[in-house]
Design a protein around this motif. Sequence first.
Motif, PDB file in Angstrom:
ATOM      1  N   ASP A 105       0.830  -1.213   0.000  1.00 35.89           N
ATOM      2  CA  ASP A 105       0.000   0.000   0.000  1.00 35.89           C
ATOM      3  C   ASP A 105       0.856   1.251   0.000  1.00 35.89           C
ATOM      4  O   ASP A 105       0.522   2.253  -0.663  1.00 35.89           O
ATOM      5  CB  ASP A 105      -0.931   0.003   1.209  1.00 35.89           C
ATOM      6  CG  ASP A 105      -2.049  -1.029   1.097  1.00 35.89           C
ATOM      7  OD1 ASP A 105      -2.225  -1.578  -0.013  1.00 35.89           O
ATOM      8  OD2 ASP A 105      -2.728  -1.277   2.111  1.00 35.89           O
ATOM      9  N   ALA A 106       1.976   1.215   0.717  1.00 39.84           N
ATOM     10  CA  ALA A 106       2.881   2.367   0.733  1.00 39.84           C
ATOM     11  C   ALA A 106       3.481   2.593  -0.645  1.00 39.84           C
ATOM     12  O   ALA A 106       3.621   3.744  -1.094  1.00 39.84           O
ATOM     13  CB  ALA A 106       3.983   2.157   1.762  1.00 39.84           C
ATOM     14  N   TRP A 107       3.808   1.506  -1.342  1.00 37.26           N
ATOM     15  CA  TRP A 107       4.334   1.632  -2.704  1.00 37.26           C
ATOM     16  C   TRP A 107       3.306   2.301  -3.614  1.00 37.26           C
ATOM     17  O   TRP A 107       3.649   3.173  -4.422  1.00 37.26           O
ATOM     18  CB  TRP A 107       4.679   0.242  -3.259  1.00 37.26           C
ATOM     19  CG  TRP A 107       6.082  -0.191  -2.978  1.00 37.26           C
ATOM     20  CD1 TRP A 107       6.678  -0.277  -1.760  1.00 37.26           C
ATOM     21  CD2 TRP A 107       7.068  -0.578  -3.944  1.00 37.26           C
ATOM     22  NE1 TRP A 107       7.966  -0.718  -1.897  1.00 37.26           N
ATOM     23  CE2 TRP A 107       8.241  -0.912  -3.212  1.00 37.26           C
ATOM     24  CE3 TRP A 107       7.073  -0.709  -5.330  1.00 37.26           C
ATOM     25  CZ2 TRP A 107       9.404  -1.349  -3.850  1.00 37.26           C
ATOM     26  CZ3 TRP A 107       8.222  -1.148  -5.955  1.00 37.26           C
ATOM     27  CH2 TRP A 107       9.378  -1.455  -5.232  1.00 37.26           C
ATOM     28  N   VAL A 108       2.072   1.881  -3.503  1.00 37.08           N
ATOM     29  CA  VAL A 108       1.020   2.449  -4.350  1.00 37.08           C
ATOM     30  C   VAL A 108       0.862   3.947  -4.067  1.00 37.08           C
ATOM     31  O   VAL A 108       0.751   4.758  -4.990  1.00 37.08           O
ATOM     32  CB  VAL A 108      -0.312   1.701  -4.110  1.00 37.08           C
ATOM     33  CG1 VAL A 108      -1.454   2.412  -4.841  1.00 37.08           C
ATOM     34  CG2 VAL A 108      -0.197   0.253  -4.587  1.00 37.08           C
ATOM     35  N   ARG A 109       0.860   4.310  -2.780  1.00 41.86           N
ATOM     36  CA  ARG A 109       0.723   5.728  -2.432  1.00 41.86           C
ATOM     37  C   ARG A 109       1.871   6.550  -2.984  1.00 41.86           C
ATOM     38  O   ARG A 109       1.683   7.716  -3.372  1.00 41.86           O
ATOM     39  CB  ARG A 109       0.664   5.892  -0.910  1.00 41.86           C
ATOM     40  CG  ARG A 109      -0.646   5.425  -0.281  1.00 41.86           C
ATOM     41  CD  ARG A 109      -0.767   5.931   1.143  1.00 41.86           C
ATOM     42  NE  ARG A 109       0.328   5.469   1.990  1.00 41.86           N
ATOM     43  CZ  ARG A 109       0.315   4.328   2.674  1.00 41.86           C
ATOM     44  NH1 ARG A 109      -0.753   3.529   2.617  1.00 41.86           N
ATOM     45  NH2 ARG A 109       1.343   3.984   3.433  1.00 41.86           N
ATOM     46  N   GLU A 110       3.057   5.937  -3.027  1.00 43.34           N
ATOM     47  CA  GLU A 110       4.238   6.651  -3.520  1.00 43.34           C
ATOM     48  C   GLU A 110       4.350   6.600  -5.039  1.00 43.34           C
ATOM     49  O   GLU A 110       5.290   7.171  -5.611  1.00 43.34           O
ATOM     50  CB  GLU A 110       5.496   6.038  -2.893  1.00 43.34           C
ATOM     51  CG  GLU A 110       5.570   6.234  -1.373  1.00 43.34           C
ATOM     52  CD  GLU A 110       6.602   5.324  -0.724  1.00 43.34           C
ATOM     53  OE1 GLU A 110       7.369   4.660  -1.472  1.00 43.34           O
ATOM     54  OE2 GLU A 110       6.645   5.270   0.513  1.00 43.34           O
ATOM     55  N   GLY A 111       3.432   5.918  -5.705  1.00 43.19           N
ATOM     56  CA  GLY A 111       3.451   5.844  -7.159  1.00 43.19           C
ATOM     57  C   GLY A 111       4.509   4.908  -7.708  1.00 43.19           C
ATOM     58  O   GLY A 111       4.869   5.004  -8.891  1.00 43.19           O
TER      59      GLY A 111
END
Length: 338
Positions: free
Chosen positions: A128-134
């Motif tokens: 989820d953190a990866w997704v938020r960071e693009g």
Amino acid sequence: MHHTSPADAPVVREPRHEPVAHLIRGGVVEGVHYGSVVVLDADGQVTFRLGDIEAAFHPRSAVKPVQAVAMLRAGLPLEGELLSLAGASHSGEERHIAGTRRILALAGLTEDHLRNVPDMPFDPVVRDAWVREGRTPSRLAQNCSGKHAAMLWTAKLNGWSLEDYLDPSHPLQRTVRDTVEDLTGHRVARVTVDGCGAPLFSISLHGLARALSRIASAAPGTPEGRVAGAMREHAEMASGAGRDVAALMRAVAGLIAKDGFEGVQVAALPDGRAIAVKIADGANRARIPVAAAALVRAGVDPALLTQFAGEPLLGGGEPVGRVRPVRALDPADLTACA
């Protein structure tokens, strides 16, 4: 001493699984998980079995410690946390990605040499953190990247080709296959492709337990003993923070454990006692409770395993049941401690 003459391959058939766990809601069995379980004593004898422990099946990532042993036998010089990572299904945390980069750097290689499938991190919080960071799927983030980096280094050290290191006929994969047959004690039944792209050798659940037993009980300094030591000392590198497999290794002194997709779990103690579990429908929620019950069958103190008795099943936000191993498997004292 290595086995020089493995037994015949396990039979390829529809596994004769039996109920291994019940989903209980409000005192009523709402669902049933089928599967198979085997428990070995320190001499390698079967002390408990349920379901079909001799049919060919896919061990998935539970076989990674065996693959790591094969690479050490072929000269891979890894130790410690990087060796644990070489046999890992990691969560994609920054330490796992950094460790994979270190293995590649030691080999004089880069991410471009990897042939595993690009993916997002396995851990949902990290993902989820990866997704938020693009951030996008990466070969480094994929949970098998440490193994693939180690495979590449092993191939380079031996002068083997790098581009086709995943081909089942490659010298590296032939070495892995030989080690699988040696440690399981029987020949490979079939060869297919695992999710990461590496060859997947079909063995039996009994053979998987036997292989991890040999690794866990091996003398320090041997390839098997080095893998066991690395997993014990660096459980989070073999899995990740918050993962049940790392927690299991921390809870039981000397235990090594490895999970695999589709409901596979294997674990072994330093004296050679071992268990292996396959949940037929691949349900992750049944894997650890069944494995914990099997470990009690193997002689582990149930008080050490209460946190692995199964996550509560909620109704209206309140606990109303849980996944329970079947009566034939679940000793009364584990249930009492849960």
